[in-house]
Design an enzyme around this catalytic site. Structure first.
Site, PDB file in Angstrom:
ATOM      1  N   CYS A 138     -15.160 -26.655  71.124  1.00 57.20           N
ATOM      2  CA  CYS A 138     -14.182 -26.375  72.184  1.00 57.20           C
ATOM      3  C   CYS A 138     -13.028 -25.530  71.653  1.00 57.20           C
ATOM      4  CB  CYS A 138     -13.671 -27.696  72.759  1.00 57.20           C
ATOM      5  SG  CYS A 138     -12.347 -27.482  73.960  1.00 57.20           S
ATOM      6  N   CYS A 141      -9.514 -26.555  72.873  1.00 57.30           N
ATOM      7  CA  CYS A 141      -8.997 -27.809  72.282  1.00 57.30           C
ATOM      8  C   CYS A 141      -8.530 -27.575  70.848  1.00 57.30           C
ATOM      9  CB  CYS A 141     -10.066 -28.905  72.250  1.00 57.30           C
ATOM     10  SG  CYS A 141     -11.106 -28.990  73.695  1.00 57.30           S
ATOM     11  N   ASP A 142      -9.275 -26.794  70.073  1.00 60.41           N
ATOM     12  CA  ASP A 142      -9.040 -26.726  68.621  1.00 60.41           C
ATOM     13  C   ASP A 142      -8.576 -25.368  68.114  1.00 60.41           C
ATOM     14  OD1 ASP A 142      -9.905 -29.354  68.454  1.00 60.41           O
ATOM     15  OD2 ASP A 142     -12.001 -28.770  68.256  1.00 60.41           O
TER      16      ASP A 142
END
Ligand SMILES: Cc1cc2nc3c(=O)[nH]c(=O)nc-3n(C[C@H](O)[C@H](O)[C@H](O)COP(=O)(O)OP(=O)(O)OC[C@H]3O[C@@H](n4cnc5c(N)ncnc54)[C@H](O)[C@@H]3O)c2cc1C
Length: 313
Positions: A138, A141-142
């Site tokens: 993701c 997200c990261d």
């Protein structure tokens, strides 16, 4: 006929709170069905997208924001929404009992399965060990962990292209590695990729080896080249989730495991419908708009079904 039922019986329980589940909730609530949506993450998979431009009302919105709008509307129309993981479904006398991982039971006259799909994995050594240590599924997200670093994205579809574009604004350098001869996402995204100054596209290439002990340091690609990278984002699509609790029922799937539905989104099991990415519907075009449409159709079909199959409680 069930008598003296003291517990709360829902007309409809929806498993999954992504666009399919939330839209089904909006429609079902407008039909005045007592509706409960149970999901792990409100907004579902689209919350991983930093930029959505193809939902009709939105020129440019994050998946998180679009999910919040859908959730807000589902609640406003009357759906209850709770965050839990469903681990079992059983059926008795035409009523379904849906159980969650924290040992709670919920009872309903009908069900919509809208639990989406799971990220496909590379299936090469060290992928599990290095998850969270350089490997991610993701980008939104990261991505921030890789500010001014070098990263690679694997894949050639829209999710890979949008992830590469998102990362290009954060990292110094982004390799986009795809096994096909040409990228296969939306031409608009491909145009953006080609215009980017720090995305290098490597076609006809597969990652064959992940190198690094406690964190990812290098990857080897199919022509033998090694690339020094800090992060690797695997965006090679999704696949059906094969839950045991679904296998307990007579729910037909295709050879890959996607749930077969008719035009009304009904599965082969009476009382159970399915909507969104997990079905064979919408010409296998797995998008937010098609997930929403399938959710709406399922809710309308259940409204008609419950009118003729009402169980007194
Ligand atoms: C990076 C990325 C970018 C994308 N960009 C776009 C785009 O620009 N436009 C577009 O149209 N589509 C886009 N998509 C695709 C889109 O996100 C999906 O088609 C859509 O989210 C499918 O909706 P769904 O409701 O069927 O499933 P999902 O969104 O997957 O929702 C399913 C929900 O069910 C939950 N769940 C799973 N198992 C259980 C369980 N046992 N108990 C309870 N809950 C459970 C999941 O956690 C999830 O919250 C993108 C996808 C990704 C990954």
């Amino acid at each position: 006929m069930i008598k003296n039922m003291a517990i709360n019986i829902y007309d409809l329980i929806i498993i999954g709170s992504g666009p399919a589940g939330l839209t089904a909730g909006i429609y079902a609530s407008r039909y005045k069905l007592k509706t409960l949506i149970i999901g792990k993450i409100n907004g579902g998979l689209m919350t991983e997208s930093h930029k959505i431009c193809n939902f009709p009302t939105e020129e440019d919105i994050t998946g998180l924001a679009l999910g919040e709008k859908m959730e807000k509307n589902a609640r406003a129309q009357g759906s209850e929404i709770i965050n839990k993981e469903i681990t079992n479904i059983s059926e008795s006398d035409g009523l379904f009992t849906i159980s969650s991982s924290d040992n709670m039971d919920f009872v309903s006259r009908s069900i919509i399965l809208a639990y989406g799909t799971a990220h496909r994995h590379l299936g090469i050594p060290k992928e599990k060990e290095l998850l969270g240590k350089g490997i991610s599924y993701c980008a939104t997200c990261d991505g921030m962990f890789f500010k001014n670093k070098t990263v690679a994205v694997i894949g050639g579809s829209d999710s890979a292209l949008t992830s590469a574009l998102y990362l290009a604004d954060i990292a110094n350098k982004v390799y986009l590695i795809y096994r096909g001869e040409k990228l296969r996402g939306e031409p608009s995204w491909i145009e953006n990729i080609n215009q980017s100054k720090n995305i290098e596209v490597l076609l006809n290439s597969e990652v064959t080896e992940l190198i690094g002990e406690n964190k990812l340091e290098k990857i080897k690609i199919s022509n033998g080249t090694q690339l020094e990278i800090n992060g690797l984002f695997v965006e090679i699509g999704t696949e059906p989730i094969k839950y045991d609790f679904v296998k307990n029922f007579k729910i037909d799937t295709d050879e890959k495991g996607y749930i077969e539905v008719n035009q009304a989104q009904q599965t082969s099991q009476a009382g159970i419908w399915a909507a969104g990415d997990l079905t064979t519907g919408s010409n296998n075009f797995r998008q937010i708009i098609t997930a929403c449409a399938e959710g709406a159709i399922a809710a309308e079909s259940i409204f008609k079904y419950l009118k003729t199959n009402t169980i007194s409680s």
